[in-house]
Design an enzyme around this catalytic site. Structure first.
Site, PDB file in Angstrom:
ATOM      1  N   HIS A 139       0.866  -1.181   0.000  1.00 48.64           N
ATOM      2  CA  HIS A 139       0.000   0.000   0.000  1.00 48.64           C
ATOM      3  C   HIS A 139       0.904   1.234   0.000  1.00 48.64           C
ATOM      4  O   HIS A 139       2.000   1.193   0.554  1.00 48.64           O
ATOM      5  CB  HIS A 139      -0.849  -0.053   1.279  1.00 48.64           C
ATOM      6  N   ASP A 216       2.624  -4.499   8.302  1.00 48.37           N
ATOM      7  CA  ASP A 216       1.422  -3.698   8.078  1.00 48.37           C
ATOM      8  C   ASP A 216       0.237  -4.642   8.206  1.00 48.37           C
ATOM      9  O   ASP A 216      -0.023  -5.462   7.330  1.00 48.37           O
ATOM     10  CB  ASP A 216       1.487  -3.057   6.687  1.00 48.37           C
ATOM     11  N   GLN A 219      -4.870  -5.090   6.847  1.00 46.67           N
ATOM     12  CA  GLN A 219      -5.833  -6.024   6.264  1.00 46.67           C
ATOM     13  C   GLN A 219      -5.867  -7.370   6.995  1.00 46.67           C
ATOM     14  O   GLN A 219      -6.739  -8.187   6.707  1.00 46.67           O
ATOM     15  CB  GLN A 219      -5.501  -6.265   4.785  1.00 46.67           C
ATOM     16  N   LYS A 242     -11.242  -0.712  10.083  1.00 46.21           N
ATOM     17  CA  LYS A 242     -11.460  -1.884   9.231  1.00 46.21           C
ATOM     18  C   LYS A 242     -11.881  -3.093  10.053  1.00 46.21           C
ATOM     19  O   LYS A 242     -12.075  -4.185   9.512  1.00 46.21           O
ATOM     20  CB  LYS A 242     -10.183  -2.204   8.446  1.00 46.21           C
ATOM     21  N   CYS A 382      -4.747   2.400  -3.856  1.00 46.77           N
ATOM     22  CA  CYS A 382      -3.564   2.896  -3.156  1.00 46.77           C
ATOM     23  C   CYS A 382      -2.373   1.968  -3.341  1.00 46.77           C
ATOM     24  O   CYS A 382      -1.530   1.825  -2.463  1.00 46.77           O
ATOM     25  CB  CYS A 382      -3.836   3.113  -1.665  1.00 46.77           C
TER      26      CYS A 382
END
Lengths: 426, 152
Positions: A139, A216, A219, A242, A382
């Site tokens: 991302h 990261d 997600q 999220k 992104c």
């Protein structure tokens, strides 16, 4: 893989383990919304999830019943607010199996968490000729901060390539990560390809050369059990919005001994232990990195979101997402002219499917689906370098979460057939 | 068939025709101005080139790019509206197209002047797509400014 059975989960005739979506959907007021005369089918969860009543109510409760600033004063409301606020931090720490809540820093979002590392840790530890290794599927928020750090320091950013099947090329990764590597930064789950990356393995490779590992988790944390100690990562960044939580708040987990040595990157109230006209001493972790009045209401709501997901059981959430992802992959096979990105093996990916059509642009597909009340994401997600690497400028994406059903995927497939037919006829 | 009828306002036949068969999309040799614009929000791209005669009026145009039906058809429709115009004329057309997209009143004579582009007027009912429709026109505005500055 076995999962603790929650009262929200059930087996399905199709073989996968799905959550009890009828029960879950009743907790999400927005899912009753009509869009263009249809009941909303929300398939843009990788952008942001919807919020259960319990989370929304926690914000109302704070403002209606115990709104006060935290860590200040002795009055009842401030004590209550501080207790709930700090309990939320402990809940997050337990959720990711952090050894201590001192290593859980509230930020605005994943991007801010990564920027905190880039400035506070990066400026002190990355020098000329060093390198930062990230991935070609990243991302923008895990690319641009490193490019800027590299520019400030005369360092280099290296990208682990993505193979044809949407997986990282780990053989190349082993070559890219060398003695001058200071940090390896990789997404746990791809927001475009759906790939689950072997971040634990990357952490081992990074540590072998003395580099740190940042994951990261934007997600992955909302979708699967994530255990920072099992992964062996030094940093984990993710956002609450999220994972059933509110916007405007994210989390940085950092290994305590690493963060003890880091300097603050923002200065002001709350992050100091003593201030004189000549200078200041920094507060202890985690407050050293939290200057100013924090986002109290949303931190509390993040705690409520963690409660909600804990109740479902993250193993069950993951089983549900994988079952929906596998079902969608199977259904996409019957669509001519549509191409699915990412791994073919549903076992290697989570609950999202990015795709494009031979002739109809993703925006036009998205526009047609919106007429049917179906919300998907269209664009570069992104991840411009990754999407362009596929020879396209944009893609469409359907991403699933705890309240989505196989019937909604059926509606998506029907909708895509209708949309493609509409543009073919005109 | 689900409820796609409402889409016809956005995707007029002529719009989709321009999308599939873009007019004047071959690159020019030695153009007077050569502008590339993109919409960072969605990744759509437009490249616009103009040639001008001795009188400063547009004598050749090229628009190429990639993106959705609205952004690309708008670029193709643009190529049919610039021939023979000087910088002031181009600015005037850009302003008129902006007004059309914003939903400002546009006279019948002005609509006639826009020719087939009037088929894009349905876009104003889909606010998020107005940016798509105006992408090529932002390139034309930049091109007109360059012409005024006497580029090359």
């Amino acid at each position: 893989m076995t999962h603790a059975r929650s009262k929200y989960s059930r087996g399905t005739p199709s073989g996968g383990t799905l959550l009890d979506t009828a029960r879950i959907r009743a907790d999400f007021p927005i899912l009753n919304r009509q869009v263009n005369g249809r009941t909303l089918i929300y398939l843009d969860n990788a952008a942001t999830s919807q919020k259960p009543r319990h989370v929304i109510q926690s914000i109302v409760d704070y403002y209606e019943r115990y709104n006060a600033n935290v860590h200040r004063g002795v009055h009842t409301l401030s004590v209550e607010a501080t207790d709930v606020y700090e309990e939320a931090r402990r809940k997050v720490a337990r959720f990711i199996n952090a050894p201590s809540e001192k290593s859980v820093i509230w930020t605005r979002n994943t991007s801010e968490a990564i920027n905190l590392i880039a400035y506070s840790w990066g400026d002190a530890n990355v020098g000329e000729g060093d390198n930062i290794v990230t991935t070609a599927m990243e991302h923008h928020s895990d690319i641009v901060p490193w490019q800027q750090l590299a520019r400030r320091k005369g360092a280099q950013v290296r990208y682990i390539p993505v193979g044809r099947q949407g997986a990282l090329d780990m053989a190349v990764a082993r070559n890219l990560i060398d003695r001058r590597t200071k940090l390896v930064a990789a997404m746990h789950a791809s927001n475009v390809l759906g790939t689950i990356n072997p971040v634990g393995e990357l952490a081992l490779i990074a540590h072998a050369v003395g580099a740190l590992m940042l994951v990261d988790g934007a997600q992955s944390v909302p979708s699967m059990p994530v255990d920072v100690q099992a992964l062996g990562c030094d940093f984990l960044a993710f956002s609450a919005h999220k994972m059933c939580g509110p916007t405007g708040i994210g989390v940085l987990y950092g290994r305590e001994d690493v963060m003890e040595r880091m300097q603050p990157w923002m200065f002001g109230g709350d992050m100091i232990s003593e201030v004189t006209y000549e200078g200041a001493k920094w507060n202890d972790l985690p407050y050293k990195f939290e200057a100013g009045t924090p986002n109290i209401a949303d931190a509390i709501a993040t705690g409520a979101a963690v409660d909600y997901l804990d109740e479902l059981g993250m193993g069950n959430v993951w089983a549900h997402e994988q079952a929906l992802g596998a079902y969608a992959l199977e259904r996409f096979k019957e669509l001519e002219e549509f191409h699915v990105m990412g791994p073919r093996d549903p076992g290697l990916r989570g609950g999202l499917v990015s795709f494009f059509h031979d002739t109809v642009h993703p925006h036009d597909l998205g526009q047609a689906l919106d007429r049917m009340g179906i919300a998907i994401r269209t664009g570069h997600h992104c991840a411009m370098p990754l999407v362009r690497g596929h020879g396209i400028a944009a893609a469409a994406r359907a991403s699933f979460y705890i309240y989505n059903t196989e019937a909604e995927i059926d509606a998506l497939i029907d909708g895509l057939k209708d949309a493609a037919g509409y543009f073919a006829r005109k | 068939m689900q409820s796609l009828e409402g889409l016809d306002e956005l995707y007029e036949q002529i719009v989709l025709d321009h999308y599939r068969n873009p007019r004047h999309s071959d690159l020019l040799t030695s153009p007077a101005v050569d502008i590339e614009v993109n919409n960072p929000f969605c990744g759509d791209e437009i490249r616009l080139q103009l040639k001008t005669g001795d009188d400063g009026r547009v004598s050749a145009v090229s628009v190429a790019g990639r993106g959705c039906a609205i952004s690309q058809s708008s670029g193709s429709l643009l190529t049919e509206l610039v021939h023979g115009k000087d910088a002031a004329g181009l600015h005037g057309t850009v302003t008129l197209v902006r007004r059309l997209m914003k939903g400002d009143p546009v006279s019948e004579a002005e609509m006639d002047a826009l020719g087939d582009l009037s088929a894009l007027s349905g876009v104003r009912k889909f606010p998020v797509r107005i940016k798509c429709a105006l992408l090529a026109w932002s390139a034309l505005e930049e091109a007109a400014e360059k012409l005024e500055q006497g580029a090359k």
